[in-house]
Design a protein around this motif. Structure first.
Motif, PDB file in Angstrom:
ATOM      1  N   ILE A  21       0.835  -1.202   0.000  1.00 44.58           N
ATOM      2  CA  ILE A  21       0.000   0.000   0.000  1.00 44.58           C
ATOM      3  C   ILE A  21       0.869   1.250   0.000  1.00 44.58           C
ATOM      4  O   ILE A  21       0.487   2.277  -0.557  1.00 44.58           O
ATOM      5  N   SER A  22       2.059   1.163   0.549  1.00 51.27           N
ATOM      6  CA  SER A  22       2.962   2.320   0.568  1.00 51.27           C
ATOM      7  C   SER A  22       3.327   2.785  -0.842  1.00 51.27           C
ATOM      8  O   SER A  22       3.732   3.934  -1.033  1.00 51.27           O
ATOM      9  N   ARG A  26       4.368   6.342  -2.597  1.00 50.83           N
ATOM     10  CA  ARG A  26       5.673   6.447  -3.271  1.00 50.83           C
ATOM     11  C   ARG A  26       5.522   6.686  -4.771  1.00 50.83           C
ATOM     12  O   ARG A  26       6.169   7.567  -5.336  1.00 50.83           O
ATOM     13  N   GLU A  27       4.649   5.897  -5.454  1.00 49.25           N
ATOM     14  CA  GLU A  27       4.508   5.983  -6.910  1.00 49.25           C
ATOM     15  C   GLU A  27       3.346   6.875  -7.339  1.00 49.25           C
ATOM     16  O   GLU A  27       3.242   7.235  -8.498  1.00 49.25           O
ATOM     17  N   GLY A  28       2.468   7.115  -6.397  1.00 49.58           N
ATOM     18  CA  GLY A  28       1.251   7.853  -6.744  1.00 49.58           C
ATOM     19  C   GLY A  28       0.210   6.886  -7.289  1.00 49.58           C
ATOM     20  O   GLY A  28       0.493   5.724  -7.599  1.00 49.58           O
ATOM     21  N   TRP A  29      -0.998   7.375  -7.351  1.00 49.76           N
ATOM     22  CA  TRP A  29      -2.108   6.540  -7.823  1.00 49.76           C
ATOM     23  C   TRP A  29      -1.862   6.067  -9.245  1.00 49.76           C
ATOM     24  O   TRP A  29      -2.135   4.925  -9.591  1.00 49.76           O
ATOM     25  N   MET A  44      -3.168  -5.469  -3.076  1.00 51.61           N
ATOM     26  CA  MET A  44      -2.492  -4.474  -2.249  1.00 51.61           C
ATOM     27  C   MET A  44      -2.261  -5.084  -0.871  1.00 51.61           C
ATOM     28  O   MET A  44      -3.164  -5.692  -0.294  1.00 51.61           O
ATOM     29  N   THR A  45      -1.026  -4.939  -0.373  1.00 50.90           N
ATOM     30  CA  THR A  45      -0.668  -5.546   0.909  1.00 50.90           C
ATOM     31  C   THR A  45      -0.243  -4.475   1.910  1.00 50.90           C
ATOM     32  O   THR A  45       0.227  -3.391   1.532  1.00 50.90           O
ATOM     33  N   ASN A  46      -0.413  -4.811   3.176  1.00 52.72           N
ATOM     34  CA  ASN A  46       0.044  -3.958   4.260  1.00 52.72           C
ATOM     35  C   ASN A  46       0.884  -4.849   5.167  1.00 52.72           C
ATOM     36  O   ASN A  46       0.347  -5.764   5.793  1.00 52.72           O
ATOM     37  N   VAL A  53      -7.904  -5.871  -3.249  1.00 49.60           N
ATOM     38  CA  VAL A  53      -7.586  -6.149  -4.647  1.00 49.60           C
ATOM     39  C   VAL A  53      -8.153  -4.999  -5.465  1.00 49.60           C
ATOM     40  O   VAL A  53      -9.323  -4.654  -5.330  1.00 49.60           O
ATOM     41  N   ILE A  54      -7.306  -4.408  -6.281  1.00 54.01           N
ATOM     42  CA  ILE A  54      -7.751  -3.349  -7.185  1.00 54.01           C
ATOM     43  C   ILE A  54      -7.935  -3.976  -8.551  1.00 54.01           C
ATOM     44  O   ILE A  54      -7.031  -4.638  -9.077  1.00 54.01           O
ATOM     45  N   LEU A  55      -9.137  -3.804  -9.112  1.00 54.10           N
ATOM     46  CA  LEU A  55      -9.471  -4.382 -10.409  1.00 54.10           C
ATOM     47  C   LEU A  55      -9.550  -3.308 -11.475  1.00 54.10           C
ATOM     48  O   LEU A  55     -10.007  -2.192 -11.200  1.00 54.10           O
ATOM     49  N   SER A  56      -9.165  -3.668 -12.688  1.00 56.12           N
ATOM     50  CA  SER A  56      -9.408  -2.776 -13.810  1.00 56.12           C
ATOM     51  C   SER A  56     -10.905  -2.794 -14.106  1.00 56.12           C
ATOM     52  O   SER A  56     -11.630  -3.703 -13.681  1.00 56.12           O
TER      53      SER A  56
END
Length: 121
Positions: A21-22, A26-29, A44-46, A53-56
């Motif tokens: 998640i960081s 760091r990279e931006g959305w 996405m992990t913490n 989970v981010i899906l298209s």
């Protein structure tokens, strides 16, 4: 609050690209979405624990269409079972149904030492 992951989910998650998640900070959305665009989904992990989970949009559309198709199939199967059940019970709605049932139950039943089970007897 994160929920415990079931073993089947762990197997599915193992196949997904992981990003901490960081990386959003760091990279931006856009950086995270580049990974999503490349694979269709990203876990996405913490601290190495799966969080989301981010899906298209394409993956989300496929999943929702699949879920809708399964729901339609289930509804169709339920309707078929309802029709078959109604057909089986239609005989009980006939005017002489009560008389026929009483007659059937009043007859002696000789099993000849065998057990009657199911439809195949």
């Amino acid at each position: 609050m994160a929920t415990a992951i079931q073993p089947a989910s762990e197997e599915l998650f193992a196949r997904l690209q992981r990003k901490p998640i960081s990386d959003v900070k760091r990279e931006g959305w856009r950086g995270v979405m580049n990974a999503v665009d490349a694979t269709g989904k990203v876990l996405m992990t913490n601290h190495e624990r799966p969080e989301a989970v981010i899906l298209s949009l394409r993956e989300y559309s496929l999943l929702t269409e699949l879920a809708a198709r399964v729901q339609r199939d289930d509804q169709s199967k339920l309707e078929q079972l309802t029709r078959a059940f109604d057909e089986e019970l239609a005989v009980l709605k006939q005017p002489d149904a009560g008389d026929r049932l009483r007659q059937a139950f009043s007859l002696p039943l000789d099993l000849h030492g065998e057990v009657i089970a199911g439809q195949s007897f």
